[in-house]
Write an enzyme that holds these catalytic residues in place. Structure first.
Site, mmCIF file in Angstrom:
data_model
loop_
_atom_site.group_PDB
_atom_site.id
_atom_site.type_symbol
_atom_site.label_atom_id
_atom_site.label_comp_id
_atom_site.label_asym_id
_atom_site.label_seq_id
_atom_site.Cartn_x
_atom_site.Cartn_y
_atom_site.Cartn_z
ATOM 1 C CB CYS A 1 -1.259 8.802 -5.575
ATOM 2 S SG CYS A 1 -2.522 9.470 -6.271
ATOM 3 C CG HIS B 1 -2.973 9.098 -0.943
ATOM 4 N ND1 HIS B 1 -2.262 9.928 -1.258
ATOM 5 C CD2 HIS B 1 -3.983 8.963 -2.049
ATOM 6 C CE1 HIS B 1 -2.327 10.232 -2.492
ATOM 7 N NE2 HIS B 1 -3.664 10.085 -3.085
ATOM 8 C CD GLU C 1 -0.024 9.989 1.815
ATOM 9 O OE1 GLU C 1 0.104 8.842 1.439
ATOM 10 O OE2 GLU C 1 -0.491 10.778 0.791
#
Lengths: 257, 212
Positions: free
Chosen positions: B82, B192, B194
């Site tokens: 990001c 993202h 994650e």
């Protein structure tokens, strides 16, 4: 293919335990936030929202532990709302592993909090929760006001103007709950959903009143919502997340399956 | 056992990134750090971050992390996420204009307001949620991930690169833009991993075993 409309199960958490029960899949402990979050992740939820309904401020740290545990094991976006009064509350939750925090009453009492928080952590982390209620007489054109205290206390604030103000101050997303519909299972208030969704550039999550899968579709197709939030229809196993997505997809809505 | 440094410059939710990396690399040492020495000695480096570009650049400079990042990015596997992608470009239009690290030639621009797609539909900004990523070039980090898999995005600014040589992933939201860059030992993405459930963990797992 483009951006998917999101389905977000919402869980009430009191003193570190999921309340009102979750009866789906084969979760061993329906009160354990980690188990429930893991279950919804495996079921295909696009995000999870935890609402901290703990009355006592003594128990606020408990929520931080819950968030830490969930963020260690569940790798989809996590929004946490309830009891956020200052920027430090926002930071603590984000540091614990929340991806977004939802600010509700504090935004009404102190709109600058939204600006301070979004300046500090970025708009994408700040959700403003809007509790709206229709206030027009039957023969008037529709109008909605912001209410606090679970829909009991009027504020005199026009809901559409308020939504625009929150977006302007830096909210990255709005969680719109119709207090007329919350818990009724007769569907979203599509009027206020459409009015606010059209009035702001930021995404709107529709909430309050979902009783069946058509209601979810209506929120998107008629209300213009970018995401739909529901609690009981998923918690009590009436529908699975996948059933909801397949239904929406059949109606031409893009979903993540 | 290898050491994986996650750069902490005070911007954003590092816990999610650290926990996700720990999940896919349970036997490795995962260090959330602002130390140039730790970054210099790590086997792999992750640069996450969110918030405003000006704050992020100021934080990187104040923490004396610019040189360590420049050194790491060409010498060992480096993952930008990001804002960790955006700061690698030449310039960002955010906050009235900010010079970034200029490790990848290009500009970070805001989505139009209103943002209108090819069918005339208005799209919301931020671009928030799960969008398909087109794998425009092969890359080791795409291993086991189908083309057009959805990843989680949360951003109002996007990257416009000067050269398409390093673009390995694109997304379409109003218009097509770059969401993944692969250049030597560096992979950086707008989305993202994650927060992108199993496919995101797969990408992180590919990263921790990547022989760049």
């Amino acid at each position: 293919m483009g951006l998917a409309k999101r389905i977000i199960p919402c869980l009430d958490v009191d003193a570190g335990r999921v309340v009102k029960g979750v009866q789906f899949l084969d979760i061993r402990d329906a009160g354990d936030p980690v188990s429930v979050a893991r279950g919804y992740n495996e079921a295909g939820a696009d995000e999870i929202t935890f609402l901290d309904i703990t009355a006592s401020s003594d128990n606020r740290d408990t929520m931080l532990h819950v968030v830490e545990q969930v963020a260690s094991e569940v790798f989809i976006p996590l929004t946490v709302g309830g009891g956020i009064r200052e920027v430090d509350d926002v930071r603590r939750l984000l540091n614990a592993g929340a991806d977004k925090v939802s600010i509700n009453t504090a935004a009404v009492h102190n709109p600058e909090l939204v600006q301070l928080a979004s300046d500090k952590v970025g708009s994408q982390c700040i959700v403003v929760a809007i509790d709206a209620k229709a206030v027009n007489a039957a023969d008037e054109s529709p109008r909605w006001e912001i209410f606090t205290h679970g829909g009991r206390k009027p504020t005199g604030l026009d809901a559409v103007e308020w939504a625009q103000k929150m977006a302007h101050l830096g909210a990255g997303e709005l969680l719109l709950t119709s207090m007329d519909r919350d818990g009724t299972k007769i569907g979203f208030d599509l009027g206020v959903t459409k009015a606010i969704s059209d009035a702001v550039e930021i995404p709107v999550i529709a909430s309050g009143g979902v009783g069946n899968l058509q209601h979810l579709s209506d929120g998107v197709l008629k209300g213009g919502a970018d995401a739909v939030l529901a609690a009981s229809i998923f918690h009590f196993g009436e529908y699975t997340i996948t059933e909801a997505k397949e239904f929406m997809q059949q109606q031409g809505i893009e979903v993540r399956l | 056992m290898q050491r994986i440094a996650i750069i902490d410059y005070g911007m954003g939710n590092l816990r999610s990134v650290a926990k996700a990396v720990e999940k896919v690399a349970p036997d490795d040492e995962v260090l959330v750090t602002a130390s140039a020495d730790v970054i210099a000695s790590a086997d792999r480096v992750v640069c996450p971050g969110q918030g405003a570009a000006a704050d992020c650049m100021a934080a990187l400079r104040n923490a004396h992390l610019v040189e360590p990042i420049k050194a790491a990015i060409t010498t060992r596997p480096f993952l930008g996420i990001c804002m960790g992608l955006e700061v690698l470009l030449t310039h960002s239009d955010e906050n009235g204009g900010v010079d970034c690290l200029d490790l990848i030639s290009g500009t970070v621009k805001r989505f139009n307001n209103p943002l209108i797609d090819a069918d005339g539909v208005r799209l919301k900004v931020p671009h928030l949620g799960w969008s398909p990523v087109a794998q425009s070039a092969d890359h080791a980090l795409w291993k086991g991930i189908a083309n057009n898999t959805r990843f989680y995005f949360a951003h109002s600014y996007f990257c416009e690169l000067e050269s398409s040589d390093v673009i390995v992933g694109t997304c379409d939201y109003g218009h097509q833009f770059t969401v993944a860059v692969g250049s030597g030992t560096c992979f950086a993405c707008q989305f993202h991993p994650e927060k992108s459930a199993g496919d995101g963990l797969q990408l992180l797992s590919n990263f921790v075993s990547w022989r760049a």
